[in-house]
Design a protein around this motif. Sequence first.
Motif, mmCIF file in Angstrom:
data_model
loop_
_atom_site.group_PDB
_atom_site.id
_atom_site.type_symbol
_atom_site.label_atom_id
_atom_site.label_comp_id
_atom_site.label_asym_id
_atom_site.label_seq_id
_atom_site.Cartn_x
_atom_site.Cartn_y
_atom_site.Cartn_z
ATOM 1 N N ARG A 1 0.850 -1.118 -0.137
ATOM 2 C CA ARG A 1 -0.145 0.050 -0.057
ATOM 3 C C ARG A 1 0.741 1.300 0.077
ATOM 4 O O ARG A 1 0.251 2.259 0.405
ATOM 5 N N ILE A 2 1.987 1.107 -0.578
ATOM 6 C CA ILE A 2 2.761 2.237 -0.834
ATOM 7 C C ILE A 2 2.757 2.493 -2.421
ATOM 8 O O ILE A 2 3.342 1.746 -2.991
ATOM 9 N N LEU A 3 2.398 3.638 -2.737
ATOM 10 C CA LEU A 3 2.190 3.731 -4.238
ATOM 11 C C LEU A 3 3.088 4.708 -4.778
ATOM 12 O O LEU A 3 3.267 5.766 -4.213
ATOM 13 N N THR A 4 3.780 4.454 -5.913
ATOM 14 C CA THR A 4 4.733 5.437 -6.576
ATOM 15 C C THR A 4 3.997 6.122 -7.518
ATOM 16 O O THR A 4 3.352 5.746 -8.529
ATOM 17 N N VAL A 5 3.496 7.601 -7.270
ATOM 18 C CA VAL A 5 2.674 8.028 -8.238
ATOM 19 C C VAL A 5 3.553 8.551 -9.472
ATOM 20 O O VAL A 5 3.329 8.280 -10.512
ATOM 21 N N ASN A 6 4.648 9.240 -9.201
ATOM 22 C CA ASN A 6 5.442 9.725 -10.181
ATOM 23 C C ASN A 6 7.038 9.781 -9.607
ATOM 24 O O ASN A 6 7.224 9.133 -8.503
ATOM 25 N N GLN A 7 8.022 10.243 -10.385
ATOM 26 C CA GLN A 7 9.411 10.325 -9.787
ATOM 27 C C GLN A 7 9.599 11.392 -8.672
ATOM 28 O O GLN A 7 10.798 11.679 -8.195
ATOM 29 N N ASN A 8 8.412 11.888 -8.201
ATOM 30 C CA ASN A 8 8.692 12.854 -7.332
ATOM 31 C C ASN A 8 7.790 12.756 -5.964
ATOM 32 O O ASN A 8 7.977 13.327 -4.957
ATOM 33 N N ILE A 9 6.620 11.663 -6.237
ATOM 34 C CA ILE A 9 5.716 11.406 -4.922
ATOM 35 C C ILE A 9 5.490 10.177 -4.645
ATOM 36 O O ILE A 9 5.364 9.288 -5.720
ATOM 37 N N ILE A 10 5.527 9.851 -3.361
ATOM 38 C CA ILE A 10 4.886 8.416 -3.192
ATOM 39 C C ILE A 10 3.651 8.575 -2.139
ATOM 40 O O ILE A 10 3.694 9.733 -1.284
ATOM 41 N N VAL A 11 2.797 7.865 -2.036
ATOM 42 C CA VAL A 11 1.449 7.936 -1.296
ATOM 43 C C VAL A 11 1.486 6.580 -0.322
ATOM 44 O O VAL A 11 1.503 5.513 -1.145
ATOM 45 N N ALA A 12 1.098 6.821 0.608
ATOM 46 C CA ALA A 12 0.542 5.550 1.454
ATOM 47 C C ALA A 12 -0.751 5.499 2.169
ATOM 48 O O ALA A 12 -1.154 6.551 2.687
ATOM 49 N N ALA A 13 -1.477 4.416 2.395
ATOM 50 C CA ALA A 13 -2.709 4.710 2.749
ATOM 51 C C ALA A 13 -3.012 3.847 3.846
ATOM 52 O O ALA A 13 -2.112 2.689 4.193
ATOM 53 N N ALA A 14 -3.857 3.991 4.933
ATOM 54 C CA ALA A 14 -4.232 3.195 5.791
ATOM 55 C C ALA A 14 -5.727 2.992 5.948
ATOM 56 O O ALA A 14 -6.275 4.177 5.410
ATOM 57 N N GLY A 15 -6.527 2.053 6.530
ATOM 58 C CA GLY A 15 -7.865 2.029 6.495
ATOM 59 C C GLY A 15 -8.498 0.935 5.461
ATOM 60 O O GLY A 15 -7.827 -0.055 5.182
ATOM 61 N N GLU A 16 -9.553 1.273 4.879
ATOM 62 C CA GLU A 16 -10.196 0.492 3.991
ATOM 63 C C GLU A 16 -9.375 0.423 2.564
ATOM 64 O O GLU A 16 -8.891 1.145 2.102
ATOM 65 N N TYR A 17 -8.772 -1.000 2.490
ATOM 66 C CA TYR A 17 -8.150 -1.132 1.299
ATOM 67 C C TYR A 17 -8.831 -0.972 0.006
ATOM 68 O O TYR A 17 -8.001 -0.260 -0.943
ATOM 69 N N SER A 18 -9.945 -1.312 -0.003
ATOM 70 C CA SER A 18 -10.665 -1.023 -1.620
ATOM 71 C C SER A 18 -10.727 0.398 -1.712
ATOM 72 O O SER A 18 -10.555 0.789 -2.782
#
Lengths: 253, 222
Positions: free
Chosen positions: A71-88
């Motif tokens: 659940r760590i997403l590479t958005v582009n060469q500048n940003i990563i996003v991580a999430a918690a909670g409902e996976y869907s």
Amino acid sequence: MYVKREDWIPGNFKNVPDTGRSTQNDIVQHGWTPITTTTSVLGVVFESGVALAADTLTSYGSMACFQNNPRILTVNQNIIVAAAGEYSDYQFIRDIVEEKVRTEKSLNDGISMKPKALHTWLSRVLYNRRTKMKPLWSTFLVAGIQNDVPFLGEIDKLGTAFVDDQIANGYGAYLALPLMRKAIDEKREKFNSKLTKDEAVDLLKKCMEVLYYRDARSHDKYQIGIVTKDSVEIQNLVLKPNWEVAKLVQGYE
Amino acid sequence: MDTIIDRGAPKARNFEPYASNGGSIVAISGKDFAIVASDTRLSEGYMIYTRKQSKLFQLSDKSVLGCTGCWCDTLSLTNIIQSQLKSYLYDHNTVMQPNSIAQLLSTLLYSRRFFPYYVYNVLAGLDNNGEGCLYSYDPVGHCEKVNYTAGGSSGVLMQPFLDSWLGNRTTDNPVTEEEALSLVKDAFTAAGERDIYTGDEVVYNIIKKDGIQTGVVQLRKD
């Protein structure tokens, strides 16, 4: 996005996906509740970038259901996003963000999204859904480099958005955040500087271990995402817990 | 003996669209100035989200809005106001005056009368005559022009304090800038002692004819 004058209502001028809209036959449903959930995410800013940590477990109630859900997403060469909670809900947002990035790439103008823009956009999407009383039950950490300066921000399911140098949610806010604040404050007071990359990663590893001992919804397999000015990397890691500490816990015999 | 605990039917968790994120605002207006201050703690329950979130929003070179309560509503409301002010500027080639912003804010709040913005607002500025002016609101848009006010999580603690110092001032004994600033600082240090949702730092804006002066005061961080 062009909005017709007569359709204009306050707050409706931003590019927010029109999802979760009420239909005429919609039953008023109370008690939206998360089903497949993930636990804490941690984020820390260091001198040249930002690091995020999150385990790869998705729980179904108390069952450790899916043990390899990154659940760590590479958005582009500048940003990563991580999430918690409902996976869907994370997957839903991930698909929209990936589409945004593809659209942006196809313009081929060399300009890519910056973390602050994504942070604000996410806050609008989540606020929009909470106002419809159909929340996306997720918390997001956005990490990246904004004009050469490391950026770390959180958005929760209400659209509560803020920026800080160290962020944790869920049990992480109680167990890991004090450790992170201590490490960062000490470094600043003693050396008047920020953590190095290695110190930040070691700190996150320590925090994930501490969480693994006490958070029943945590997992020993986890990821650390690191974004710096010239690279994005995601490491897959496995904890080596030392359960000797269990013997120190007394009073439950 | 075995004990069976009847927990009843499984309960669905109801979604609560509001959060109380704490924070306080104090504002005092005078003959040729207005001062507005907020703390910088953003929290929920026993959790501090961040220690450096100012709740002051500069709307023009002579008006500042203080906003506390449900932080997600604060963000939305201030975004809407700021874009409305931009439209007004482009339509009329004039910056909106504080008294007009005051009415706009009231209308915006009341537009959500039945699903309110859970936000306490204080608008400070300089009016057309260059005198300090202050507007205090409730979450659904009631607006009152006042000389001093306190709002947010420590509003009930600080308002009586301000009443005792500024309640019976007359025009021949107006509050000075120095006095106002020291009252603001004292109000926040006192509130920081008793309210867990107020602390970390105070940021203040002093709005005067020749610009807005900002400053920071440290508060308790526990």
